[in-house]
Design a protein around this motif. Structure first.
Motif, short mmCIF file in Angstrom:
data_model
loop_
_atom_site.label_atom_id
_atom_site.label_comp_id
_atom_site.label_asym_id
_atom_site.label_seq_id
_atom_site.Cartn_x
_atom_site.Cartn_y
_atom_site.Cartn_z
N GLY B 16 -65.10 6.33 41.11
CA GLY B 16 -65.32 6.25 42.56
C GLY B 16 -65.40 7.54 43.13
O GLY B 16 -65.19 7.50 44.48
N CYS B 17 -65.53 8.87 42.63
CA CYS B 17 -65.66 9.81 43.17
C CYS B 17 -66.72 10.66 42.76
O CYS B 17 -67.35 10.40 41.31
N SER B 18 -67.20 11.81 43.24
CA SER B 18 -68.32 12.54 42.88
C SER B 18 -67.94 14.08 43.27
O SER B 18 -67.37 14.26 44.27
N ILE B 19 -68.78 14.83 42.52
CA ILE B 19 -68.53 16.26 42.93
C ILE B 19 -70.13 16.69 42.93
O ILE B 19 -70.99 16.39 42.07
N GLY B 20 -70.59 17.48 44.07
CA GLY B 20 -71.65 17.92 44.06
C GLY B 20 -71.72 19.42 44.33
O GLY B 20 -70.79 20.07 44.65
N LEU B 21 -72.91 20.27 43.75
CA LEU B 21 -73.19 21.64 44.02
C LEU B 21 -74.35 21.87 44.44
O LEU B 21 -75.35 21.04 44.05
N ARG B 22 -74.34 22.71 45.48
CA ARG B 22 -75.78 22.83 46.14
C ARG B 22 -76.76 23.81 45.18
O ARG B 22 -76.00 24.91 44.55
N ILE B 23 -77.68 23.37 44.75
CA ILE B 23 -78.70 24.14 44.06
C ILE B 23 -79.90 25.06 44.31
O ILE B 23 -80.42 24.36 45.58
N ARG B 24 -80.35 25.75 43.93
CA ARG B 24 -81.49 26.42 44.52
C ARG B 24 -82.80 26.12 43.64
O ARG B 24 -83.67 25.82 44.13
#
Lengths: 286, 286
Positions: B16-24
């Motif tokens: 029930g959790c997520s991690i996000g990374l901003r990508i180019r």
């Protein structure tokens, strides 16, 4: 990769990463004069309180933050009796504070009454402490309240603030730290949430420098995991003008506090002696 | 709350959790016979390698995981000379391993050659170790390779696997642990990535029980922050049949290894003596 379920997503400011929690539904939402406060029911983390889109606490992991903000500071002061909490309207910091039998009076100074109202409605685990006979709940700007407080009238001051953007900005300034120092007694200790040492090392360094400039000769960084805060690692900083921060009332901790879920005297000791290189570089002094 | 930029988002399975990374942008993508491997350029975490949608490593924070998988194990073994890495095709574990001058031979047994190919192309910091004269790169199923290895032929075995779903499932079974134990010498030590102790305590407990059933009398949990893995906290488990895990060659660490960014002897000691309550409950034995 994401399924159809709804997610609460918080992108960390200027850090290029985000945390998401799967939610079932929104339970409450209030636009107070200061901020937007929302309560959600999550799938796996219990209830969630968010302020202006930032995760403040979840039922599942808030104990780590609250135990680490309170217990290292109160176990380091020789006899913590008069406590002031700046912010902390949810009551989590108060809940840990009243576990210390030495505490005679604790004042929680929260700018936004709506935070406490919503917490009382949705987080029953904080209700008892918010009604503790030793506790006073004050709703006003903590900067003004601290300015009016008599000199040397506080043993431990706990700053449980939001991030240094918006209403809490003034709580991260040298001038405020100077006022705090003069209101603390000779053994006084300041403890504050000091952001993510992984994502914002410059911010942590800035906090420690300002504390030093305000006369807090001793500073100590206590990092800890906080799964629902950006980067999953957060920190508390202890500061004092005189009181050594590298010793604490270790043998008293267990009988005093009863069962805790994160803090233990052995953990406290290990954080004093063995920080990872990454965070040890941020620790400014003994 | 999310802006228009692109994000790589990894929801943690059943958590029930997520991690996000901003990508180019996406830099590379390979569908190997085993899995889908992608390389992205992120905004703030350097390059990212993802396998089947899961973050394997980023340039910014992989050092924590790799240092913690390798150094506690190699500092605990009295004279680690013959090392085997199961998985670890990116070369990060190998990079930390060859920092130990006692190491005479290290075999990296990775099932998927494409992982190493992509790592050589995109992560220059691992190139030197992948070409170290003491290192052999073998591309085959590690379970079969370990079965063929002579008894007592390995000093330290490092399991740098993906999660216990898909190709790595067999690496989390009692039978495999039994084979590992018999291939380890009398002072032998096994170290394995043991998932998030916050999100998956049942999984950590299961790993420790299976290790016990396989004859590893001693087990030790080493939790550490890993900002780009689910919950932001991950763990390595050390296991041995005989070698005590509560002592290590502490005074040798600094001159041996040179500057590290996470591991330090004082940190190692603190993890042996002062785990938080939450994780101490998972530590199965001395």
């Amino acid at each position: 990769m994401m399924d159809d379920s709804e997610w609460f997503v918080e992108p960390a400011p200027k850090a290029g990463c985000s945390i998401g929690l799967r939610i079932r539904r929104k339970l409450d939402s209030v636009d107070s004069p200061f901020q937007k406060i929302e309560i959600f029911e999550t799938e796996d983390f219990g209830k969630l309180m968010a302020i202006d889109g930032c995760i403040m606490l979840t039922e599942r992991d808030h104990f780590i933050y609250h135990e680490m903000l309170v217990h290292p500071a109160l176990m380091t002061h020789p006899d913590p009796s008069r406590i002031v909490i700046v912010g902390g309207g949810d009551g989590g910091t108060l809940t840990e504070t009243v576990k210390h039998p030495s505490v005679k009076r604790v004042v929680q100074v929260e700018i936004d009454r709506a935070v406490t109202d919503l917490s009382l409605r949705h987080f029953p685990e904080f209700v008892e402490a918010l009604g503790d006979p030793r506790a006073s709940l004050v709703f006003e700007d903590a900067i003004r309240w601290i300015e009016r407080a008599p000199e040397a009238s506080i043993d431990v001051l706990l700053i449980d603030s939001t991030d240094p953007i918006g209403p809490a900005e003034g709580l991260f300034e040298t001038r405020f730290y100077e006022t705090c120092r003069s209101r603390l007694g000779p053994d006084g200790i300041l403890a504050l949430q000091s952001e993510s040492p992984f994502l914002y090392p410059h911010l942590v360094r800035g906090i420690h420098e300002k504390l030093g400039a305000a006369g807090f000769r001793n500073r100590r960084l206590f990092p800890f995991p906080q799964p629902t805060y950006p980067s999953g690692t957060w920190s508390v900083t202890l500061a004092s003008a005189e009181t050594p921060l590298d010793v604490f009332r270790s043998i008293q901790a267990k009988p005093l506090l009863g069962p805790l879920r994160y803090y233990a005297p052995a953990l406290h000791r290990s954080l004093l002696t063995g920080l990872p290189v990454l965070f040890a570089d941020l620790r400014s002094s003994a």
